[in-house]
Design a protein around this motif. Structure first.
Motif, PDB file in Angstrom:
ATOM      1  N   GLN A 128      38.196  11.411  84.532  1.00  0.00           N
ATOM      2  CA  GLN A 128      37.033  11.615  85.408  1.00  0.00           C
ATOM      3  C   GLN A 128      36.041  12.578  84.767  1.00  0.00           C
ATOM      4  O   GLN A 128      34.824  12.363  84.804  1.00  0.00           O
ATOM      5  CB  GLN A 128      37.491  12.157  86.769  1.00  0.00           C
ATOM      6  N   LYS A 129      36.585  13.639  84.164  1.00  0.00           N
ATOM      7  CA  LYS A 129      35.704  14.625  83.514  1.00  0.00           C
ATOM      8  C   LYS A 129      34.948  14.019  82.329  1.00  0.00           C
ATOM      9  O   LYS A 129      33.767  14.272  82.124  1.00  0.00           O
ATOM     10  CB  LYS A 129      36.530  15.820  83.042  1.00  0.00           C
ATOM     11  N   ILE A 130      35.670  13.227  81.532  1.00  0.00           N
ATOM     12  CA  ILE A 130      35.017  12.589  80.375  1.00  0.00           C
ATOM     13  C   ILE A 130      33.946  11.612  80.856  1.00  0.00           C
ATOM     14  O   ILE A 130      32.853  11.533  80.273  1.00  0.00           O
ATOM     15  CB  ILE A 130      36.059  11.840  79.503  1.00  0.00           C
ATOM     16  N   ALA A 131      34.252  10.874  81.910  1.00  0.00           N
ATOM     17  CA  ALA A 131      33.270   9.924  82.446  1.00  0.00           C
ATOM     18  C   ALA A 131      32.000  10.660  82.850  1.00  0.00           C
ATOM     19  O   ALA A 131      30.884  10.255  82.497  1.00  0.00           O
ATOM     20  CB  ALA A 131      33.868   9.171  83.640  1.00  0.00           C
ATOM     21  N   GLN A 132      32.169  11.754  83.580  1.00  0.00           N
ATOM     22  CA  GLN A 132      30.995  12.511  84.033  1.00  0.00           C
ATOM     23  C   GLN A 132      30.227  13.080  82.838  1.00  0.00           C
ATOM     24  O   GLN A 132      28.993  13.055  82.803  1.00  0.00           O
ATOM     25  CB  GLN A 132      31.434  13.609  84.998  1.00  0.00           C
ATOM     26  N   ALA A 133      30.965  13.581  81.844  1.00  0.00           N
ATOM     27  CA  ALA A 133      30.304  14.121  80.654  1.00  0.00           C
ATOM     28  C   ALA A 133      29.549  13.038  79.902  1.00  0.00           C
ATOM     29  O   ALA A 133      28.638  13.323  79.127  1.00  0.00           O
ATOM     30  CB  ALA A 133      31.343  14.778  79.738  1.00  0.00           C
ATOM     31  N   SER A 134      29.944  11.776  80.134  1.00  0.00           N
ATOM     32  CA  SER A 134      29.281  10.652  79.469  1.00  0.00           C
ATOM     33  C   SER A 134      28.200  10.037  80.344  1.00  0.00           C
ATOM     34  O   SER A 134      27.671   8.966  80.017  1.00  0.00           O
ATOM     35  CB  SER A 134      30.323   9.579  79.122  1.00  0.00           C
TER      36      SER A 134
END
Lengths: 344, 344, 344, 344
Positions: free
Chosen positions: A330-336
């Motif tokens: 979820q964090k990587i998705a948001q960072a992307s």
């Protein structure tokens, strides 16, 4: 070639162009955009200049452009914006939201698939996977439960309100598998089984096409083109690792392919870190890497009891490891710049 | 083998063990941890059980453990926590902070290297790269400026308060290159140039070892072992893509290697997305993917005028594209539990 | 470019052209054929048209032709007939006669190298191989006997009237190794060690260049070009298998490379079936296949006691198996229109 | 497992063992040799020790041996002597005589296939090839003439007294293709199309299985096992090059596979130099190399007018080049202790 209609072209003009294309022995593939309609026309390369000339003068036509790439309908030449493939009322692949598909390699028992479905749903997976027909290197290994497996998968999907995906191996099984599943998967070994590709091109349900273990990105898109050219535009690509000299991982996940595909095609792309890794401990870093490289979703193998799995146990995550991975994804998705909503 | 000293072992006991190891014809490699000291002992496999027996009974020794992996000093068997390689007073590779190395493929002119240094520093890069000795496939291509290039790189680094990294190609050049640079780079083509590896093993400055284009992860670690076994423990690994059948990218970035290495070795790992991509437009997704897969840093080629570059122009980012990439990398770093501080 | 002199061109005209080429900052490479002389001129691509124009008008010049391939001196564009590299008074590689090189991987003891030399000579091998400096993946493995090994190899060669070949690993060792050996071998790991290539380009003794395990045929020829461009035209190529996904053999012998090279270059080519096979039982079929595909010679590992070999034992043939293989190779050679004379 | 019957075992004893194996839920595969009969028994690995114990005590049984390799019926463990697959009254593949298959990639016209058949027959080819169903990377390329192609191939074969071979792509076409052809070919893309493999396992006609372009030798044999385990023992293997990083040839012909297969399996092996080469000029050296490495036959593409071919024109030999190649292959065959009789 691509026939670009004027912004205000009438439906009657569009219909006329479609008929003209058919009369010429070409296949018309209209794509209705928000602002304007474009019509792909696919046929004999030798006569294309003649047809292009003819169509360019028709009322409602803005311009006619040749398609340079060998993949026509799959190319960003014909459609620039990413295709968003609708799976259910609330789920689509290719939009802003990252979609995670999870489940066991094979459907083995009712308990196993229900247990897994419940766990992955709770962790945030949107779609349930499970194989009923398994392509196995050895004729003496477990080949899947067949229709019984399809039924169990469907029931588990329905019980937990998840669309399901499962692999179809044979042309003759397409109708049966289609009757149970929401997405049909074409496996890596069948990426160039053209009879099967044409058959799933005739249905309307979404098809997820996995890259063959030694196929180039160009060949991958040509295989997608086989499906698209039959009229099924709901194609999702899946990068699952290629075969190289390195044996520390089962396959080499090619995130460069994810990057290249995002330029070459409008089709959404899923990354399968499980088959690339071959070991559960390597799944999480590959999942995160694939997502950050631009994947529209992930497909991850989860099993409640990996060491008793009938296939691919070593690469299956335990449900709690999967839940932890979803948090970090979820964090990587948001960072992307993407979203990956998780249940409370 | 690894000699694990007791938590409160005396220095005199440690010294005694080191002497015993040497007397036996083995090389001692003491590693002083926070709680306890361990001493690697590397030598003839055939006599190891005899030595292990002897050492296990010495005062201050808790236990003696054989090293199973063929790489000994590089292995997590001998040292579990990630090695943090100090580059300057304020910069280290392998800690929580992600370190980005940037600069042109080759140092070409004073203006070019100063311009690039200023730009990448401003965007958040910590270390300046630039080649003075270039390994070129053709004998008729630009081979680098040599010592002139070293001087320009050093001056640019000093001018913008950045440590510098540059490649050394020949054993004979190690002393000269060391006198100018903060980190010595061993290129992919030289990963198994064992004479060169031994030579950089004798200095104390950090060495960044790039993976050979067709070398396995195991061979990669064995080459690191060549450097470590000479006494230089400041080794940084660099994954830069491997050679496969796919030609849409210059090489295939193997993020699986990043994942595997994080289990197998304590050495930090840098990802080079530029040589894997081969095209500037693919660098950003590979950089993000490599970072999310667990890299400790990135090395990225930047050039103020890529189409006039004397080498590898097509894969170089323009300074403004690099600055934009750094912004997105910061987010990925944070999503991965790492920090990537950028200038205001 | 290639300056083709007229059939009856005078030496004074040839000398003049050579000076003109040098004056222009190019390197002249005269090749004196039976009928006529051609002079290769290698230099800056950007100014070549100007020089070509100038030379075309000089007396004695028939025509000036650009070289299209990136390898110039190695190309069949500059020299069509196969180069025949003289090794000793009676031995040459590249002529009608197939030359077999045999011996142990490493020189280990006087008895071992003498025993092997006697056996392979008796079986029909013409040149004795034996490594004194061994590039080993692990720093803890046997690295060769060094100069002692060179001496033993030389003595064994002299005792049995065989020229010898041995590998040189480092630039600094070129002079020493040259003083003992008849052919210098550049190993696969050093195929792109350009400093070493330039160094062996400065001597006159024949050099056998092995293909790197993941290098293309084009890169292989570019590395040969490094040696040729320094003035040493006595280069022999060696195909020894490339790295692929297949692990049943140590490497994949690429006989396609033998075929391609015969079109692309005038340099002779040796096939090394031992490193490709990795197992002694597979050496014979690979040797026969390589020969039938057009190799000018073979290099085969033979050891009197393979299971006690300090390196590569599993792929070494016993002397009697080697002798049997030579008999069958003679037949293949003859069937291919070549000769492979064996002792009575 | 393998049940080895005593030399003089009675038929009634053999029949009894077969029934016992079936009663146990295993598949019996009797192999009647000259001296004795062995019976392969394939089934659930978990219960095998129990069955082995039971059978070992039966009358007429000499011993019961487990099969170690994952391929059972394909393995030399069960059958040491090379299988000789009968194609017609006078032609068999796997005997002392080398069999050459030749013809165009695709059947295009009556004139083309008749012309080619006549030419290759005259040059010494024994079997006529020609594709009627073509697996093409692009859906927009020529896909073969279908049943019309099958008819033309059959007529040409009959006219020149040659058995024919053609590819079958789909399970549904197996009956139709079988009615026209003497050998069914499974192409490289379908090597792991298990439904198709099982289907051709149910017929009795010989099947030639091509190795997938990135499949290991072990996977190749496992795919052969799919056919054998259905009861069709007439399987011929075909090595046609694998996909590697090298692009100078279309694929990399793996003669190491020919060597390994001769140890691992009793099935005969054909080499296809045309698909490996990708260029006609490289076909001859690859054909000779494959033959010398131990192939039992060759399959070579010949076309009367390659530059007008609808598929794979660049790799097709002209009839006269093919005839010259056959002359040189005869010599290599003889040098290898095999025969390759040519017409007067």
């Amino acid at each position: 070639m691509i026939v670009v209609m004027k912004a205000g072209a009438l439906q009657i003009q569009i219909d006329h162009i479609i008929r003209e294309i058919e009369n010429f022995g070409y296949q018309p593939h209209p794509i209705f955009g928000v602002e304007r309609t474009v019509i792909g026309a696919i046929g004999d390369e030798k006569t294309k200049w003649h047809l292009m000339d003819a169509l360019a003068q028709e009322p409602g036509v803005e311009q006619v452009i040749p398609i340079v790439k060998p993949y026509k309908l799959a190319s960003t030449e014909i459609k620039k914006e990413k295709s968003c493939i609708k799976i259910s009322e609330s789920i689509a692949i290719g939009g802003n939201e990252i979609v995670v598909i999870a489940g066991p390699c094979s459907v083995e028992t009712r308990e196993q698939i229900f247990h897994t479905a419940e766990a992955v749903k709770k962790a945030g997976a949107k779609i349930l996977r499970g194989g009923a027909y398994k392509p196995r290197t050895s004729p003496y290994e477990f080949q899947g439960l067949g229709e019984t497996g399809l039924k169990l998968l469907r029931e588990a999907g329905d019980a937990f309100a998840m669309p399901v995906i499962t692999e179809v191996l044979r042309e003759q099984d397409v109708a049966l598998v289609t009757s149970y599943t929401d997405i049909l998967q074409i496996g890596a070994r069948n990426m160039q089984n053209y009879g099967l590709l044409k058959e799933v091109g005739k249905i309307k349900k979404p098809v997820m096409l996995k890259r063959g273990l030694a196929n180039t990105i160009k060949e991958f898109l040509m295989s997608a083109e086989y499906i698209l050219s039959q009229g099924n535009y709901n194609v999702i690509l899946c990068e699952r690792g290629i075969r190289t000299f390195e044996t520390a991982t089962r396959n080499t996940l090619d995130i460069g392919a994810v990057a290249v595909l995002s330029y070459e095609t409008h089709l959404p792309i899923i990354v399968d870190p499980s088959h690339a890794a071959g070991k559960w401990s390597l799944v999480a870093p590959l999942a995160r890497g694939g997502l950050a490289a631009g994947a529209d979703g992930l497909m991850i193998e989860v099993h409640p009891n990996p060491h008793e799995a009938l296939s691919d146990g070593p690469q299956a995550l335990l449900p709690d490891k999967f839940a932890a991975l979803m948090q970090s994804l979820q964090k990587i998705a948001q960072a992307s710049g993407r979203a990956l909503p998780l249940p409370e």
